[in-house]
Write an enzyme that holds these catalytic residues in place. Sequence first.
Site, PDB file in Angstrom:
ATOM      1  N   GLU A 141      -0.575 -10.537   3.174  1.00 49.52           N
ATOM      2  CA  GLU A 141      -0.774 -10.998   1.497  1.00 49.52           C
ATOM      3  C   GLU A 141       0.209 -10.301   0.348  1.00 49.52           C
ATOM      4  O   GLU A 141       1.272 -10.150   1.385  1.00 49.52           O
ATOM      5  CB  GLU A 141      -2.218 -10.130   1.274  1.00 49.52           C
ATOM      6  CG  GLU A 141      -2.974 -11.267   1.778  1.00 49.52           C
ATOM      7  CD  GLU A 141      -4.432 -10.845   1.026  1.00 49.52           C
ATOM      8  OE1 GLU A 141      -4.470  -9.918  -0.151  1.00 49.52           O
ATOM      9  OE2 GLU A 141      -5.171 -10.766   1.300  1.00 49.52           O
TER      10      GLU A 141
ATOM     11  N   HIS B 185      -4.576 -13.374 -10.805  1.00 42.77           N
ATOM     12  CA  HIS B 185      -4.115 -13.487  -9.176  1.00 42.77           C
ATOM     13  C   HIS B 185      -3.772 -14.561  -9.374  1.00 42.77           C
ATOM     14  O   HIS B 185      -3.998 -15.957 -10.845  1.00 42.77           O
ATOM     15  CB  HIS B 185      -5.961 -13.945  -8.535  1.00 42.77           C
ATOM     16  CG  HIS B 185      -5.914 -14.144  -7.000  1.00 42.77           C
ATOM     17  ND1 HIS B 185      -4.987 -14.996  -6.554  1.00 42.77           N
ATOM     18  CD2 HIS B 185      -6.490 -13.025  -6.111  1.00 42.77           C
ATOM     19  CE1 HIS B 185      -5.020 -15.844  -5.154  1.00 42.77           C
ATOM     20  NE2 HIS B 185      -6.062 -14.184  -5.194  1.00 42.77           N
TER      21      HIS B 185
ATOM     22  N   ARG C  68       1.530  -9.520  -6.981  1.00 45.01           N
ATOM     23  CA  ARG C  68       0.756 -10.579  -8.176  1.00 45.01           C
ATOM     24  C   ARG C  68       1.137 -10.462  -8.914  1.00 45.01           C
ATOM     25  O   ARG C  68       1.526 -11.612  -9.856  1.00 45.01           O
ATOM     26  CB  ARG C  68      -0.873 -10.546  -8.190  1.00 45.01           C
ATOM     27  CG  ARG C  68      -1.657 -10.777  -6.825  1.00 45.01           C
ATOM     28  CD  ARG C  68      -2.625 -10.166  -6.870  1.00 45.01           C
ATOM     29  NE  ARG C  68      -3.905 -10.646  -5.474  1.00 45.01           N
ATOM     30  CZ  ARG C  68      -4.426  -9.708  -4.910  1.00 45.01           C
ATOM     31  NH1 ARG C  68      -5.190  -8.964  -6.128  1.00 45.01           N
ATOM     32  NH2 ARG C  68      -5.178 -10.148  -3.872  1.00 45.01           N
TER      33      ARG C  68
ATOM     34  N   HIS D 285      -8.513 -11.413 -12.511  1.00 38.12           N
ATOM     35  CA  HIS D 285      -9.358 -10.954 -11.688  1.00 38.12           C
ATOM     36  C   HIS D 285      -9.458 -10.237 -11.012  1.00 38.12           C
ATOM     37  O   HIS D 285     -10.644  -9.318 -11.010  1.00 38.12           O
ATOM     38  CB  HIS D 285      -8.529 -11.222  -9.864  1.00 38.12           C
ATOM     39  CG  HIS D 285      -8.943 -11.664  -9.045  1.00 38.12           C
ATOM     40  ND1 HIS D 285      -9.552 -11.945  -8.229  1.00 38.12           N
ATOM     41  CD2 HIS D 285      -8.111 -10.595  -7.959  1.00 38.12           C
ATOM     42  CE1 HIS D 285      -9.285 -11.519  -6.933  1.00 38.12           C
ATOM     43  NE2 HIS D 285      -8.696 -10.495  -6.633  1.00 38.12           N
TER      44      HIS D 285
ATOM     45  N   ARG E 166      -2.009  -3.656  -8.595  1.00 36.81           N
ATOM     46  CA  ARG E 166      -2.817  -3.237  -7.901  1.00 36.81           C
ATOM     47  C   ARG E 166      -1.967  -4.372  -6.422  1.00 36.81           C
ATOM     48  O   ARG E 166      -2.367  -5.822  -6.498  1.00 36.81           O
ATOM     49  CB  ARG E 166      -4.122  -4.032  -8.333  1.00 36.81           C
ATOM     50  CG  ARG E 166      -4.810  -3.711  -6.249  1.00 36.81           C
ATOM     51  CD  ARG E 166      -6.690  -4.424  -6.634  1.00 36.81           C
ATOM     52  NE  ARG E 166      -6.996  -5.496  -7.269  1.00 36.81           N
ATOM     53  CZ  ARG E 166      -7.224  -6.164  -5.634  1.00 36.81           C
ATOM     54  NH1 ARG E 166      -6.562  -5.806  -4.708  1.00 36.81           N
ATOM     55  NH2 ARG E 166      -7.595  -7.467  -6.265  1.00 36.81           N
TER      56      ARG E 166
HETATM   57  C1  SIN Z   1      -7.494 -12.945  -2.227  1.00 35.98           C
HETATM   58  O1  SIN Z   1      -7.648 -13.256  -1.106  1.00 35.98           O
HETATM   59  O2  SIN Z   1      -6.528 -13.579  -2.451  1.00 35.98           O
HETATM   60  C2  SIN Z   1      -8.036 -11.897  -3.192  1.00 35.98           C
HETATM   61  C3  SIN Z   1      -7.944 -10.099  -2.040  1.00 35.98           C
HETATM   62  C4  SIN Z   1      -7.911  -9.184  -3.565  1.00 35.98           C
HETATM   63  O3  SIN Z   1      -7.835  -9.686  -4.588  1.00 35.98           O
HETATM   64  O4  SIN Z   1      -6.981  -8.379  -2.912  1.00 35.98           O
END
Ligand code: SIN
Length: 556
Positions: A131, A255, A301, A361, A396
């Site tokens: 991610e 997000h 993010r 988010h 975060r």
């Molecule tokens: C996601 O699956 O993109 C969200 C995970 C998160 O908020 O850390």
Amino acid sequence: MSALEPRRWLIPFRSNLLPQMFCDTLVIGSGVAGLRVGIGAAESGDTIVLAKDDLEVSCTSLAQGGIAAVTAADDSIEQHIADTLTAGFGLCEEAAVRQLIEGGPAEIDRLIKWGMRVDRGEDGCPQLGLEGGHSRPRILHSDGDATGRELFRTLLKKAQSCKRLRLFDRCHALDILTVPVSGRGASGTRAAGAITWHPRYGLQIIWARATVLASGGAGQVYRETSNPTVATGDAIALGYRAGAWLADLEFVQFHPTALYIAGAPRHLISEAVRGEGALLIDSHGDRFMPARHPMADLAPRDFVSRGIVEHLAATGGSHVFLDARKTGGRFASRFPSLGRMLAGYGIDPAHDLIPVHPAAHFTIGGAWTDLDGRTSIAGLYACGEAAANGLHGANRLASNSLLEGLVFGARVAAATAGDELADPVPIHMEGAVRARQGAELDLSDIRSSLRSTMWRNVGILREGSRLSEVLSMFDFWSRYSLDAVFDHPSGWDVQNMLMAGALITRAALHRTESRGVHSRTDYPLLDPCLACHLLWRVGEDTPRRVPVGALSGVLA
Ligand code: SIN
């Protein structure tokens, strides 16, 4: 009445006229943090966990991507720490980051022992997702994209097996009870439980030695959010009314990829989809992230969300697209829940583009705590999204939040058991409220006006004069909304949202720089003098500035 100077209690009450219950630890919230605290606290004392809706209604159950933790032999604690610090933009408390990441592997082992299923490859090793902001794949997941559902199932089953743990659903915590502290050297107040409301049992007093705020964040104060309806900033509002120090409220994470279709809820499209190779493109089919960050679509993010809104502002259009076509048939097997949800809107990611836009988010700010979740009020703790211990800094890192609930949930439980706390003594308490017989109020109109205002002015890009206007607007709304006394959760939720929204706005106005998720168009640069946390408490108009690294001083 102002949202920043609210009255102490939401409703008038006299404790001796209400049913009363007693426990050692009262936990407000039933997501990962609340359940993990509850399970730990029930080892040594009678514990109650409250959920204001059904137990499973929380951000935890909705979580898709997974749990970031160091489990692979070729990964390292130091690398995960480095990624977290980079994402946090100079505002992370390194001690908190270290606690989180070093504590991760043991909590994962415990979860697996409690029966959590994680997706595994043919070799039996966990499959690890990638991610944004992570320098390597390290995200554990379950059923592809239903990690939160499996985590909640595991924790709930464990919680239900704990003899000293009671789970109350549909039980709303209205206010934290605080009682004067007596004795030599003591000053101020300590927490002693909460006043609660249940649709069947009405108002009740729950006295507790330790009270834990674990009620999640404030995503609902924004019109566009991935959060469920319960995320109304309760921890911020309850903590503030009780007199706790709150911190980092200006940092709200957006997000990058929530589904953007008229009439559809803002379903999250997990970052793991980009981790599997999906790309962000605009309506001309052009990529825009490579020019903005070396990690391109998998940048932290804050860069991606800002990249999207700035690109839209420059080129026009209301949303961008996630192009997952090259993941082909793998999409359906890797992201089965997302595939089913998208099919409901006639979208097949193997052939169609997915319309997306950022949405609120994660609330980084909350009740300021030490590394064991102690707030500035004796007997009051906070954990998970409700807490701010400096772990996330100004942004975060993806998938660190479920781990936060687990690691710090265990630490809070240990602290509530180990700290010297007085037993709850049922003293007579009166919540006096001077209510104005106000005008007729359309609560859903106030709720939607405040959400739109926050989204337009206190969202991804902020500007000082607009923030000031929003504060004046909150002041005006508060005059007639916070003076009223409601007898139903819809009113209390709006009152809490007014306070949380005003507090976020005031904090955003005071941070005159751009850092992490907080972007000021009138202060576009980082200000090294603001490498500090802004702390707020009821009754004080200016924030206390606490330099990074000076965590413990404030709570003493
Ligand atoms: C996601 O699956 O993109 C969200 C995970 C998160 O908020 O850390």
